[in-house]
Design a protein around this motif. Structure first.
Motif, short mmCIF file in Angstrom:
data_model
loop_
_atom_site.label_atom_id
_atom_site.label_comp_id
_atom_site.label_asym_id
_atom_site.label_seq_id
_atom_site.Cartn_x
_atom_site.Cartn_y
_atom_site.Cartn_z
N MET A 48 68.49 -94.58 30.30
CA MET A 48 68.43 -93.43 29.35
C MET A 48 66.89 -93.21 29.23
SD MET A 48 70.95 -94.87 26.35
CE MET A 48 72.51 -95.34 26.56
N LEU A 49 66.14 -94.14 29.25
CA LEU A 49 64.72 -93.70 29.15
C LEU A 49 64.13 -92.67 30.28
CD1 LEU A 49 61.98 -93.74 27.46
CD2 LEU A 49 61.40 -95.83 28.85
N LEU A 50 64.61 -93.16 31.74
CA LEU A 50 64.36 -92.32 32.55
C LEU A 50 65.02 -90.88 32.55
CD1 LEU A 50 64.63 -94.48 35.71
CD2 LEU A 50 62.50 -93.77 34.58
N LEU A 51 66.34 -90.87 31.79
CA LEU A 51 66.87 -89.54 31.73
C LEU A 51 66.39 -88.55 30.80
CD1 LEU A 51 70.57 -90.73 32.00
CD2 LEU A 51 69.49 -89.30 33.51
N VAL A 52 65.91 -89.27 29.77
CA VAL A 52 65.17 -88.67 28.64
C VAL A 52 63.62 -88.20 29.03
CG1 VAL A 52 64.24 -88.58 26.35
CG2 VAL A 52 66.36 -89.58 26.80
N ILE A 53 63.00 -88.76 29.68
CA ILE A 53 61.82 -88.48 30.16
C ILE A 53 61.96 -87.36 31.05
CG2 ILE A 53 59.57 -89.26 31.54
CD1 ILE A 53 59.84 -91.92 30.35
N SER A 54 62.81 -87.40 31.96
CA SER A 54 62.86 -86.39 33.00
C SER A 54 63.25 -84.90 32.31
CB SER A 54 63.90 -86.67 33.98
OG SER A 54 64.25 -85.74 35.06
N SER A 55 64.19 -85.09 31.40
CA SER A 55 64.79 -83.94 30.60
C SER A 55 63.49 -83.43 29.99
CB SER A 55 65.58 -84.37 29.81
OG SER A 55 67.05 -84.77 30.38
N ILE A 56 62.81 -84.20 29.22
CA ILE A 56 61.64 -83.65 28.52
C ILE A 56 60.65 -82.97 29.37
CG2 ILE A 56 59.51 -84.43 27.04
CD1 ILE A 56 61.42 -86.53 25.91
N MET A 57 60.29 -83.62 30.46
CA MET A 57 59.27 -83.12 31.32
C MET A 57 59.77 -81.63 32.04
SD MET A 57 56.76 -85.12 31.28
CE MET A 57 55.84 -84.51 32.77
N THR A 58 60.99 -81.86 32.44
CA THR A 58 61.67 -80.51 32.94
C THR A 58 61.47 -79.35 31.82
OG1 THR A 58 63.14 -81.89 34.52
CG2 THR A 58 63.53 -79.32 33.80
N ILE A 59 62.09 -79.77 30.73
CA ILE A 59 61.97 -78.75 29.49
C ILE A 59 60.41 -78.13 29.26
CG2 ILE A 59 62.36 -78.02 27.27
CD1 ILE A 59 64.70 -79.99 27.44
N GLY A 60 59.58 -79.32 29.35
CA GLY A 60 58.21 -78.90 28.87
C GLY A 60 57.58 -78.07 29.97
N ASP A 61 57.95 -78.27 31.04
CA ASP A 61 57.37 -77.46 32.37
C ASP A 61 57.88 -75.93 32.09
OD1 ASP A 61 56.19 -79.52 33.44
OD2 ASP A 61 57.84 -79.72 34.86
N LYS A 62 59.01 -75.63 31.64
CA LYS A 62 59.42 -74.35 31.32
C LYS A 62 58.82 -73.60 30.09
CE LYS A 62 63.89 -75.18 33.54
NZ LYS A 62 65.59 -74.91 33.02
N ILE A 63 58.68 -74.63 28.95
CA ILE A 63 57.85 -74.03 27.95
C ILE A 63 56.39 -73.84 28.35
CG2 ILE A 63 56.76 -74.90 25.61
CD1 ILE A 63 59.67 -76.33 25.30
N ALA A 64 55.68 -74.40 29.33
CA ALA A 64 54.26 -74.44 29.51
C ALA A 64 53.90 -73.03 30.07
CB ALA A 64 54.00 -75.15 30.87
N VAL A 65 55.37 -71.98 30.50
CA VAL A 65 54.86 -70.56 30.77
C VAL A 65 54.12 -69.95 29.57
CG1 VAL A 65 56.00 -68.56 31.18
CG2 VAL A 65 56.85 -70.79 32.36
N ILE A 66 54.44 -70.22 28.44
CA ILE A 66 53.91 -69.72 27.18
C ILE A 66 52.66 -70.21 27.04
CG2 ILE A 66 54.03 -69.67 24.71
CD1 ILE A 66 56.84 -70.38 24.64
N GLY A 67 52.21 -71.47 27.36
CA GLY A 67 50.82 -72.01 27.36
C GLY A 67 50.94 -73.49 27.25
N LEU A 122 52.92 -79.60 22.53
CA LEU A 122 53.41 -79.62 21.17
C LEU A 122 54.96 -80.09 21.24
CD1 LEU A 122 53.03 -79.04 18.01
CD2 LEU A 122 53.77 -76.68 18.53
N PHE A 123 55.68 -79.58 22.34
CA PHE A 123 56.88 -79.77 22.45
C PHE A 123 57.01 -81.52 22.70
CE2 PHE A 123 60.21 -80.79 25.79
CZ PHE A 123 61.56 -80.46 24.82
N TYR A 124 56.10 -82.13 23.58
CA TYR A 124 56.05 -83.51 23.83
C TYR A 124 55.89 -84.25 22.64
CZ TYR A 124 55.54 -81.95 28.70
OH TYR A 124 55.93 -81.33 30.06
N ILE A 125 54.97 -83.71 21.70
CA ILE A 125 54.83 -84.55 20.61
C ILE A 125 55.81 -84.48 19.44
CG2 ILE A 125 53.20 -84.53 18.51
CD1 ILE A 125 50.85 -83.52 20.22
N ILE A 126 56.39 -83.30 19.46
CA ILE A 126 57.60 -83.15 18.63
C ILE A 126 58.85 -84.06 19.00
CG2 ILE A 126 59.40 -81.72 17.93
CD1 ILE A 126 57.17 -79.54 17.41
N VAL A 127 59.16 -83.83 20.16
CA VAL A 127 60.25 -84.59 20.54
C VAL A 127 60.01 -86.22 20.79
CG1 VAL A 127 61.66 -85.14 22.67
CG2 VAL A 127 61.14 -82.82 22.02
#
Length: 284
Positions: free
Chosen positions: A16-35, A41-46
């Motif tokens: 589960m931890l691997l799945l969550v970390i993988s998902s968080i990193m994937t979403i974070g990479d897409k959000i990084a387009v903003i900056g 900030l997303f990593y800290i909140i999640v």
């Protein structure tokens, strides 16, 4: 035996931890387009959400006692007394509730009091299960993102299990928790992949349903599927808490499945118009 249980639980949590970390990193990479600041900030909140709503409550849940093999359908005075003593030690009870229980023991007897308390707990647990299922129905229907759905599924299912234990003061046995968390893991896989599967179905049958109908159909189906799995996990947890180690696994699963079937149909009818309305606002 206990060592094997610890190993199995650790393995499930690790996946589960691997799945969550993988998902968080994937979403974070897409959000990084903003900056880059946005992804951090997303990593800290999640991470904060997971620690507050999953990790800490789960650790507390493991410290709860199990139901002492009490079967409401088959009275046993000694077990009833043991159950009462465990309930009275529960920190969830205030002084008035403790005094009322002690008074009713003198007037009604231990077994009658346990039956009354279980009826009260059962209603409270049903409310918790339906509330969490409705939440995951709405969120997964709107998100339309498999990685987000996976995180939602894990957070809501863990929160529901912990709240069910908190509501009664009892947890399932370690062996039962393995089964429950295995189903949570399965539900998270379904949540992550169901969007892609439904996309393929839409490609095949979209020409017969129509563009708007396809989007609404996919959303409601995705929400209903995740809600059903949450209902099933919730009712399975309820049965395990109710019977402690004194249970028939097949009967418990069958009862949980029937309860989930009964609950999901009215939930779909109740929520489909709300989902369609919300999708319309999002698309506007």
């Amino acid at each position: 035996m206990k060592k094997n249980i610890i190993i199995l639980l650790s393995a499930i949590f690790f996946i589960m931890l691997l799945l969550v970390i993988s998902s968080i990193m994937t979403i974070g990479d897409k959000i990084a387009v903003i900056g880059s600041w946005a992804s951090y900030l997303f990593y800290i909140i999640v991470t904060t959400i997971l620690i507050i709503f999953v990790v800490i409550p789960t650790i507390k849940m493991f410290k709860s006692p199990t139901m002492p093999d009490f079967d409401p359908e088959n009275p046993d005075l000694n077990i009833a007394r043991k159950t009462i003593n465990t309930i009275l030690k529960n920190n969830q009870l205030n002084e008035d509730e403790r005094a009322r229980i002690e008074f009713e023991i003198d007037s009604l007897g231990e077994y009658a009091v346990v039956r009354e308390l279980w009826d009260k707990y059962a209603k409270k647990m049903d409310d918790i299960i339906r509330k969490n299922a409705a939440t995951i129905f709405t969120l997964s229907a709107i998100s339309q993102r498999g990685r987000i759905d996976l995180i939602i599924s894990i957070v809501i299912n863990f929160t529901m299990i912990n709240n069910l234990v908190k509501a009664t003061g009892f947890r399932p046995t370690y062996a039962q928790l393995i089964k429950i968390y295995w189903h949570v893991l399965g539900a998270s896989f379904v949540a992550m992949t169901s969007d892609d599967i439904l996309d393929e179905i839409n490609l095949d049958f979209g020409q017969f349903i129509g563009g708007v109908g396809v989007f609404a159909f996919k959303s409601i189906t995705n929400g209903a599927l995740n809600a059903y799995l949450t209902l099933r996990i919730g009712y399975m947890t309820k049965e395990y808490v109710r019977l402690g180690g004194n249970f028939n696994p097949k009967e418990a699963r069958t009862k949980a499945r029937k309860s989930a079937h009964s609950a999901i149909k009215p939930m779909i009818m109740e929520m489909k118009d709300t989902i369609i309305s919300m999708l319309g606002k999002v698309g506007a």
